[in-house]
Design an enzyme around this catalytic site. Structure first.
Site, PDB file in Angstrom:
ATOM      1  N   SER A   1     -81.510 -45.846  58.149  1.00 35.28           N
ATOM      2  CA  SER A   1     -82.874 -45.590  58.624  1.00 35.28           C
ATOM      3  C   SER A   1     -83.614 -46.916  58.792  1.00 35.28           C
ATOM      4  O   SER A   1     -83.230 -47.931  58.217  1.00 35.28           O
ATOM      5  CB  SER A   1     -83.614 -44.693  57.642  1.00 35.28           C
ATOM      6  OG  SER A   1     -83.779 -45.348  56.405  1.00 35.28           O
TER       7      SER A   1
ATOM      8  N   SER B   1     -95.697 -40.058  64.289  1.00 45.39           N
ATOM      9  CA  SER B   1     -96.277 -40.243  62.961  1.00 45.39           C
ATOM     10  C   SER B   1     -97.143 -41.489  62.988  1.00 45.39           C
ATOM     11  O   SER B   1     -96.774 -42.496  63.581  1.00 45.39           O
ATOM     12  CB  SER B   1     -95.129 -40.396  61.978  1.00 45.39           C
ATOM     13  OG  SER B   1     -95.605 -40.877  60.755  1.00 45.39           O
TER      14      SER B   1
ATOM     15  N   HIS C   1    -104.138 -40.289  58.892  1.00 43.02           N
ATOM     16  CA  HIS C   1    -102.693 -40.117  59.012  1.00 43.02           C
ATOM     17  C   HIS C   1    -102.437 -38.837  59.780  1.00 43.02           C
ATOM     18  O   HIS C   1    -103.122 -37.840  59.592  1.00 43.02           O
ATOM     19  CB  HIS C   1    -102.055 -39.986  57.618  1.00 43.02           C
ATOM     20  CG  HIS C   1    -100.705 -39.335  57.636  1.00 43.02           C
ATOM     21  ND1 HIS C   1    -100.466 -38.090  57.105  1.00 43.02           N
ATOM     22  CD2 HIS C   1     -99.528 -39.759  58.149  1.00 43.02           C
ATOM     23  CE1 HIS C   1     -99.180 -37.781  57.281  1.00 43.02           C
ATOM     24  NE2 HIS C   1     -98.601 -38.766  57.910  1.00 43.02           N
TER      25      HIS C   1
END
Lengths: 347, 347
Positions: free
Chosen positions: B306, B138, B152
């Protein structure tokens, strides 16, 4: 809860003619002045007058210290009501200062009614319809100097008419401070001013609402609070409408004495590029809280026909996200983080 | 859907030894190289190799144009797996460039399983447990020059083991462009590169995934898309694992040819303060989309354990919120807004 203390004399409602009082506002109120005059005993009128007064008082105090002037935008809501947004942007002292009043009415959406029922409200509508009226004053001030903290306050009133014509109502609100550096004197003065206002009404209000504030303004994914808190409460419908209103009036009345002394104190503080940078990083966290968690912002963004610019007025003019930003051990920045990770008692 | 076209020869999997290929990565992969070697036929190994290669290829291309170097952070996830975050901050060309790989495994939380079921997945766990493995690359690149767009991309693979040992799997991802000004040539080159890659696999992929992209990257409260789109897809599990992977490989392979020509083209474009200001306002909108709507970000922020810094790597270094910002009629800024309010076909 402990013994209730009577509201002090200075908190009694301001006397005088509606027309006369409206002259002091930033602009004419949302509701027509004749309508206000004809309903001056009703809580919605008294609250609309209070939020307009609070807006004017706070805006004037900020204009005086900044030297700039607020831009005043009056907006209408197609579905009923409207608002008055006062914004000063890129001033001498304030990077962005927003003070917003809104008075909206209509019928509750299914979604909103569901949300309220989930908070324990029993709401019986007529043919599934629930006429409501919601109003409030809300403000976020982002100063330029990193030694002047950001402040936020919001005081609001909600009224719902049920099937049998009976009204359910409640107040909510709070005031909280978001400094970039720890300053114990400022923190004490801010919290103590709130505590004194609370204590006049109930000795349990300050401790309860201080805790509520720390819990609410919590950036869960960071494990830190947004600032050093203040007070926050919602669904306040006791001991009586009169006394709940009197308490909210006291709170609204502390906005200027809570914040302006701190502004004047740090007005001429010098600051370094590093201090400004840390302020920008903290502003990034402010944005994270407001966009990810704040119930009011989320509710606003999801409401059709809401005025986005007034909702997002709370965002700073500028913010910064530095990857893996970590203050040096023992630095003033690290001291601030420590406080945000472990909320303190300031009074 | 229309006729499927065979993948071209150049999309065939890169040959060669695992150890040899790992030497070209930004750092050793998350999974131990011996484990990868022993399972090189498995999709999770092939995908981990692909995302590591994509990261390295994109980082090298960006380093070459910027002259700066990526900071490489390898992190472990207590619950299983980890990731490699590559970030270049305040470079010559890029204000913030983040390229992240993550490979995580463990058992699905109830919340995650619920979310997947709501998307139509039938998941049968053993004693309520669902072992899963998720991986992806990503990236978000925020350049300094307002004439170089933000890009992106994200390509990911998900695998879940059911009660009987059978595996459910799917791919997802996309690449999209967020310019500050409309440039039809850039838009054509970007979309056309994606279309060519899609067309090699299925003639319906580009039109379907282009629409999906416009729908996904939509800032609902503003009534505008985040950028000029690209492609976006999820839950891709057909026509076969081999062919779905081949398609994802083609997409990952277009990342550099989609974006780098645009960067080089505008590298030396001069720009005004006003243009920079408009870029900052658009970055504010980028932050709004990512924090309020992006499913991946929301999922990440809500997941215990996370890595927040890797999730929020997508935020720009700086952003700006101006109250009531409204481009002058007929200006280039107004032209951009027009396109964001009414998504166009670029090829």
């Amino acid at each position: 809860m402990a013994t209730r203390v009577s509201p002090a004399a200075e908190d009694r409602e301001q006397e005088g003619d509606i027309v006369e009082r409206c002259r002091g506002f930033m602009c004419p109120p949302v509701t027509d002045i004749n309508v206000l005059q004809g309903s001056k005993e009703e809580m919605r009128t008294r609250m609309e007058m209070l939020i307009m007064e609070t807006q004017a008082e706070f805006c004037r105090a900020l204009q005086e210290v900044d030297g700039g002037t607020f831009k005043v935008d009056r907006w209408d809501r197609k579905e009923g009501g409207g608002g008055i947004s006062c914004v000063m942007q890129d001033g001498k002292v304030f990077e962005k200062a927003g003070v917003n009043v809104s008075v909206v009415f209509g019928h509750l959406t299914e979604e909103a009614a569901k949300q309220m029922r989930s908070r324990g409200k029993v709401l019986k509508g007529k043919d599934g319809k629930l006429p409501f009226c919601a109003m409030g004053v809300s403000s976020v001030i982002h100063p330029k100097n990193p030694h002047i903290p950001t402040v936020h306050f919001n005081y609001r009133y909600f009224e719902i008419e049920e099937e049998d014509g009976a009204k359910q109502w409640w107040f909510g609100g709070g005031t909280d401070l978001t400094p970039v550096y720890v300053n114990k004197e400022d923190a004490f003065q801010f919290h103590n001013t709130l505590k004194e206002a609370c204590d006049k009404h109930h000795s349990q209000y300050y401790p309860d609402f201080k805790k509520w504030c720390d819990r609410y303004f919590y950036i869960r994914h960071r494990g830190e609070t947004r600032g050093i808190g203040g007070i926050f409460f919602d669904d306040l419908d006791s001991p009586s409408q009169e006394e709940a209103f009197s308490f909210v009036k006291s709170c609204a009345g502390t906005v200027v004495p809570c914040y302006l002394p701190i502004v004047y104190k740090h007005l001429n503080d010098s600051f370094t590029d590093e201090e400004k940078d840390w302020q920008q990083v903290r502003r990034g966290r402010y944005v994270e809280f407001n966009l990810v968690y704040d119930r009011g912002v989320k509710f606003g963004l999801a409401t059709p026909g809401s005025r986005i610019e007034s909702i997002l007025m709370s965002l700073p003019l500028t913010a910064r996200w530095e990857y893996m930003h970590e203050p040096a051990k023992g630095s003033l920045e690290a001291e601030m983080l420590e406080v945000l990770r472990n909320p303190k008692e300031w009074v």
